[in-house]
Motif scaffolding. Structure first.
Motif, PDB file in Angstrom:
ATOM      1  N   UNK A  24      44.529  -2.245  -1.157  1.00 11.82           N
ATOM      2  CA  UNK A  24      45.626  -1.454  -1.706  1.00 11.82           C
ATOM      3  C   UNK A  24      45.377   0.040  -1.619  1.00 11.82           C
ATOM      4  N   UNK A  25      44.523   0.424  -0.679  1.00 13.39           N
ATOM      5  CA  UNK A  25      44.261   1.823  -0.378  1.00 13.39           C
ATOM      6  C   UNK A  25      44.307   1.979   1.137  1.00 13.39           C
ATOM      7  N   UNK A  26      45.076   2.945   1.601  1.00 18.11           N
ATOM      8  CA  UNK A  26      45.133   3.199   3.042  1.00 18.11           C
ATOM      9  C   UNK A  26      43.732   3.579   3.520  1.00 18.11           C
ATOM     10  N   UNK A  27      43.233   2.854   4.500  1.00 13.61           N
ATOM     11  CA  UNK A  27      41.859   3.018   4.971  1.00 13.61           C
ATOM     12  C   UNK A  27      41.726   4.253   5.857  1.00 13.61           C
ATOM     13  N   UNK A  28      40.645   4.994   5.650  1.00  8.94           N
ATOM     14  CA  UNK A  28      40.281   6.092   6.543  1.00  8.94           C
ATOM     15  C   UNK A  28      39.277   5.566   7.550  1.00  8.94           C
ATOM     16  N   UNK A  29      39.613   5.673   8.848  1.00  3.98           N
ATOM     17  CA  UNK A  29      38.745   5.147   9.897  1.00  3.98           C
ATOM     18  C   UNK A  29      37.771   6.176  10.442  1.00  3.98           C
ATOM     19  N   UNK A  30      38.252   7.425  10.584  1.00  7.73           N
ATOM     20  CA  UNK A  30      37.462   8.354  11.387  1.00  7.73           C
ATOM     21  C   UNK A  30      37.930   9.781  11.101  1.00  7.73           C
ATOM     22  N   UNK A  31      37.103  10.743  11.500  1.00  7.62           N
ATOM     23  CA  UNK A  31      37.487  12.153  11.514  1.00  7.62           C
ATOM     24  C   UNK A  31      37.324  12.636  12.942  1.00  7.62           C
ATOM     25  N   UNK A  32      38.429  12.977  13.566  1.00  6.33           N
ATOM     26  CA  UNK A  32      38.392  13.402  14.961  1.00  6.33           C
ATOM     27  C   UNK A  32      38.509  14.923  15.045  1.00  6.33           C
ATOM     28  N   UNK A  33      37.685  15.512  15.919  1.00  8.60           N
ATOM     29  CA  UNK A  33      37.744  16.951  16.152  1.00  8.60           C
ATOM     30  C   UNK A  33      38.241  17.191  17.569  1.00  8.60           C
ATOM     31  N   UNK A  34      39.188  18.129  17.671  1.00 10.36           N
ATOM     32  CA  UNK A  34      39.786  18.384  18.971  1.00 10.36           C
ATOM     33  C   UNK A  34      40.191  19.844  19.061  1.00 10.36           C
ATOM     34  N   UNK A  35      39.476  20.588  19.906  1.00 11.77           N
ATOM     35  CA  UNK A  35      39.812  21.987  20.163  1.00 11.77           C
ATOM     36  C   UNK A  35      39.922  22.797  18.869  1.00 11.77           C
ATOM     37  N   UNK A  36      38.970  22.584  17.982  1.00  8.79           N
ATOM     38  CA  UNK A  36      38.946  23.325  16.729  1.00  8.79           C
ATOM     39  C   UNK A  36      39.759  22.713  15.610  1.00  8.79           C
ATOM     40  N   UNK A  37      40.609  21.729  15.930  1.00 13.06           N
ATOM     41  CA  UNK A  37      41.399  21.051  14.907  1.00 13.06           C
ATOM     42  C   UNK A  37      40.649  19.822  14.393  1.00 13.06           C
ATOM     43  N   UNK A  38      40.885  19.478  13.117  1.00 13.20           N
ATOM     44  CA  UNK A  38      40.295  18.294  12.511  1.00 13.20           C
ATOM     45  C   UNK A  38      41.408  17.332  12.123  1.00 13.20           C
ATOM     46  N   UNK A  39      41.302  16.103  12.595  1.00 11.44           N
ATOM     47  CA  UNK A  39      42.330  15.093  12.360  1.00 11.44           C
ATOM     48  C   UNK A  39      41.729  13.924  11.584  1.00 11.44           C
ATOM     49  N   UNK A  40      42.423  13.513  10.513  1.00 10.30           N
ATOM     50  CA  UNK A  40      42.019  12.327   9.773  1.00 10.30           C
ATOM     51  C   UNK A  40      42.661  11.115  10.450  1.00 10.30           C
ATOM     52  N   UNK A  41      41.847  10.137  10.803  1.00 16.01           N
ATOM     53  CA  UNK A  41      42.330   8.922  11.446  1.00 16.01           C
ATOM     54  C   UNK A  41      42.400   7.823  10.392  1.00 16.01           C
ATOM     55  N   UNK A  60      53.864   8.803  -2.171  1.00 18.43           N
ATOM     56  CA  UNK A  60      52.499   8.571  -1.712  1.00 18.43           C
ATOM     57  C   UNK A  60      52.048   7.133  -1.933  1.00 18.43           C
ATOM     58  N   UNK A  61      53.003   6.240  -2.132  1.00 14.98           N
ATOM     59  CA  UNK A  61      52.733   4.802  -2.205  1.00 14.98           C
ATOM     60  C   UNK A  61      53.502   4.135  -1.075  1.00 14.98           C
ATOM     61  N   UNK A  62      52.794   3.468  -0.191  1.00 18.67           N
ATOM     62  CA  UNK A  62      53.425   2.760   0.921  1.00 18.67           C
ATOM     63  C   UNK A  62      53.498   1.268   0.594  1.00 18.67           C
ATOM     64  N   UNK A  63      54.637   0.662   0.896  1.00 18.40           N
ATOM     65  CA  UNK A  63      54.834  -0.770   0.664  1.00 18.40           C
ATOM     66  C   UNK A  63      55.065  -1.432   2.010  1.00 18.40           C
ATOM     67  N   UNK A  64      54.209  -2.386   2.340  1.00 24.34           N
ATOM     68  CA  UNK A  64      54.302  -3.054   3.634  1.00 24.34           C
ATOM     69  C   UNK A  64      55.483  -4.022   3.659  1.00 24.34           C
ATOM     70  N   UNK A  65      55.781  -4.535   4.833  1.00 23.82           N
ATOM     71  CA  UNK A  65      56.864  -5.496   4.971  1.00 23.82           C
ATOM     72  C   UNK A  65      56.561  -6.790   4.229  1.00 23.82           C
ATOM     73  N   UNK A  66      55.280  -7.032   3.930  1.00 25.37           N
ATOM     74  CA  UNK A  66      54.877  -8.219   3.186  1.00 25.37           C
ATOM     75  C   UNK A  66      54.843  -7.978   1.676  1.00 25.37           C
ATOM     76  N   UNK A 122      48.247   6.144  -0.673  1.00 24.39           N
ATOM     77  CA  UNK A 122      48.087   6.928   0.552  1.00 24.39           C
ATOM     78  C   UNK A 122      47.977   8.404   0.208  1.00 24.39           C
ATOM     79  N   UNK A 123      47.702   9.201   1.250  1.00 23.64           N
ATOM     80  CA  UNK A 123      47.773  10.663   1.181  1.00 23.64           C
ATOM     81  C   UNK A 123      46.778  11.275   0.215  1.00 23.64           C
TER      82      UNK A 123
END
Length: 594
Positions: A69-86, A134-140, A146-147
């Protein structure tokens, strides 16, 4: 960013899901894992090493959390000085988009979210912006938190200082945080309760409105009574307890919500809480810039303001009828721009003017109070202690400033205007007037005005001048929900069957002349039918209440008018004026003896 671009050598952007002040969110494909769908959110742009280290630390903490019941964080990607949460990509809708649900469904979502929040807290992480969006509800039908705060811009790190920010969304943030207290796990629990309240009631526990009004109600504990909560109401009361020390613990809330939902909920964590918290602020609207600065307890030490007891906002207006707008205009300070003359009896009773005679023409500095539950007009904004100042740079002949008082519904407008021949720096004049008003407000409540003559319109309620019998002359009128202006000196009624509107307001001006309109008698008083003199598709009828020597001692005569205006573009001008005269008659008959 564009569709097809690869981030971090691994994640191919496929569709932008949203964007805002906190960055972009994309659906992407993880090319190393058979194009597994993921969500990418840009957390940082640029080369701030300290900020990047903080994002990495918080990403690692969340990545170590695995809860359904928590959106999983997989990775932190760095690209050309930017940081992206995966992050995990969730196919579904936010709780804000689902509409209201029944109490049992809300309890089921609540149990799931409480279990997730319990696990989050066990990791030493605070969410700090739990709300329906900031609460996501799946189709199930599975609810997910989240967030989290790692998606914020680090330069927007929230603080509780006199400069101004509080973390959380108005209507969902805990009252102790609004009042300047430290954000704790109990504040997350309150926000969870507020989110579940919205799920069953369709509104926050403090209703709807602009940020200032919601924060004011939160600080005062002015909650909306639930109507649809049913069996969920007792646990909502415990979640929304104003005192964080008495608020239900997240584990107990989880168990109670699971019992109400009628089914077991997996994923509950019993790990002990760590004492050191990672201050993870939520993204998007997590930072409410005009929040803590609203509360005088947080004003800078050099301010001379006298904060209200308990850290609650100062009530600057008090009784609207006795608040003196002229006390906020400093004619002496404005005299540097020209010969200044205070005019205390022009317009409605919520208004005061300073007229400036300059070398090139005249300038009118108009100050008036008004009420509004809408968000103030957008424009450059700064905070002066607990008061927001919004600037609007008008055309050549106008410059306007709006002062937003802490209750969020009372506002003060300062408008500098000039004739066509004028070349004055209107915005400099407006800013001087603002400085004078703020200097008075810095001492607390607006000074009171002297009592008016009993024969004046000042003591009347405009909405009471047209009773039910009189309003029957206005077809389709919504007689029970009029708009009330500041001090009850203005009232508006709307039709439920057409675009018609009737406005009744008080006004002060020069005595009437035959050049102003058709001279008639209404309710035994002199009156004018002025047609569309004020607004297109309208008819204005002005009824004289009384005339008297101006209190300013300038040798002029002031006349009080009752102005009744009928608006509507579906009938002729003749029909509009006929209705205006018809309605003005009972209003005139209700006026005091002159």
């Amino acid at each position: 960013m564009r569709t097809g671009q690869v981030v971090g050598g691994r994640y191919r952007l496929e569709a932008r899901l949203g964007s805002g002040s906190q960055g972009e969110v994309w659906r992407a494909a993880d090319q190393r894992l058979h194009d597994r769908p993921v969500a990418l959110k840009r957390a940082l742009s640029g080369g701030d090493d300290a900020a990047a280290a903080k994002v990495r630390k918080e990403s690692q903490a969340l990545a170590s959390l695995n809860h359904p019941n928590v959106v999983t964080v997989h990775d932190l990607a760095e690209d050309d000085g930017d940081h992206w949460i995966v992050m995990e990509y969730v196919a579904g809708r936010s709780l804000a988009d689902l509409g209201t649900v029944d109490a049992e469904t809300a309890a089921r979502y609540g149990a799931q979210l409480a279990g997730g929040l319990e696990a989050v807290h066990a990791k030493g992480i605070l969410h700090r912006d739990i709300k329906p969006a900031n609460v996501l509800v799946t189709e199930q039908g599975q609810a997910k938190l989240a967030d989290f705060g790692i998606a914020r811009q680090v330069h927007a790190e929230p603080t509780l200082t006199g400069t101004g920010a509080v973390t959380g969304t108005p209507g969902y943030v805990a009252p102790e945080v609004v009042r300047g207290g430290r954000y704790t796990a109990a504040a997350d629990v309150f926000s969870l309760g507020a989110t579940l309240f919205h799920a069953v009631e369709g509104t926050s526990p403090f209703g709807e409105g602009n940020a200032h009004a919601l924060l004011w109600r939160t600080a005062q504990g002015d909650r909306v009574a639930p109507k649809r909560a049913g069996t969920l109401e007792p646990v909502l009361d415990r979640l929304l307890e104003a005192d964080p020390k008495r608020r239900v613990a997240i584990g107990d809330a989880h168990a109670e919500l699971a019992r109400l939902s009628g089914e077991p909920v997996s994923g509950r964590s019993r790990a002990p809480l760590r004492r050191k918290w990672i201050w993870a602020a939520a993204a998007a609207s997590a930072l409410v810039v005009l929040a803590a600065v609203l509360w005088p307890a947080l004003r800078p030490a050099e301010s001379g303001g006298d904060p209200a007891a308990g850290g609650l906002p100062v009530d600057y207006v008090g009784d609207p009828r006795t608040a003196d707008p002229c006390a906020l205009l400093d004619a002496e300070a404005l005299s540097v721009y020209g010969r200044a003359r205070l005019d205390s009896d022009y317009g409605n009773f919520n208004r005061c003017d300073v007229f400036l005679d300059t070398e090139t023409g005249w300038v009118d500095v108009e100050l008036y109070f008004y009420v509004s539950t809408a968000e103030p007009e957008r424009g450059p904004t700064r905070m002066e202690g607990p008061i927001g100042v919004i600037s609007y740079e008008g055309e050549h002949d106008e410059c306007e400033r709006t002062l937003v008082l802490p209750d969020g519904t009372n506002l003060l407008s300062i408008d500098a205007g000039q004739d066509e021949s004028g070349e004055s720096d209107l915005c400099a004049i407006a800013d001087t007037a603002v400085a004078g008003a703020l200097a008075v407000l810095d001492h607390g409540e607006i000074p009171r005005r002297a009592p008016e003559d009993p024969a004046s319109l000042y003591g009347l309620d405009a909405c009471e001048l047209l009773g039910d019998e009189a309003l029957e002359r206005f077809p389709g009128v919504n007689a029970h929900s009029p708009y009330r202006g500041f001090g009850d000196w203005e009232c508006e009624w709307y039709s439920t069957t057409s675009d018609r509107k009737v406005s009744l307001e008080f006004d002060r001006a020069d005595p009437p002349t035959a050049e102003d309109g058709e001279v008639v008698e209404i309710g035994g008083r002199p009156a004018l039918v002025e047609g569309d003199h004020w607004y297109p598709d309208s008819c204005l009828v002005s009824v004289v209440n009384r005339s008297y020597p101006s209190a300013d001692g300038d040798g002029t005569t002031t006349t009080e008018f009752l102005r009744l205006i009928v608006f509507g573009d579906e009938e002729t001008q003749e029909d509009r004026c006929a209705l205006a005269v018809d309605l003005a008659e009972p209003a005139a008959e209700a006026l005091p003896d002159a």
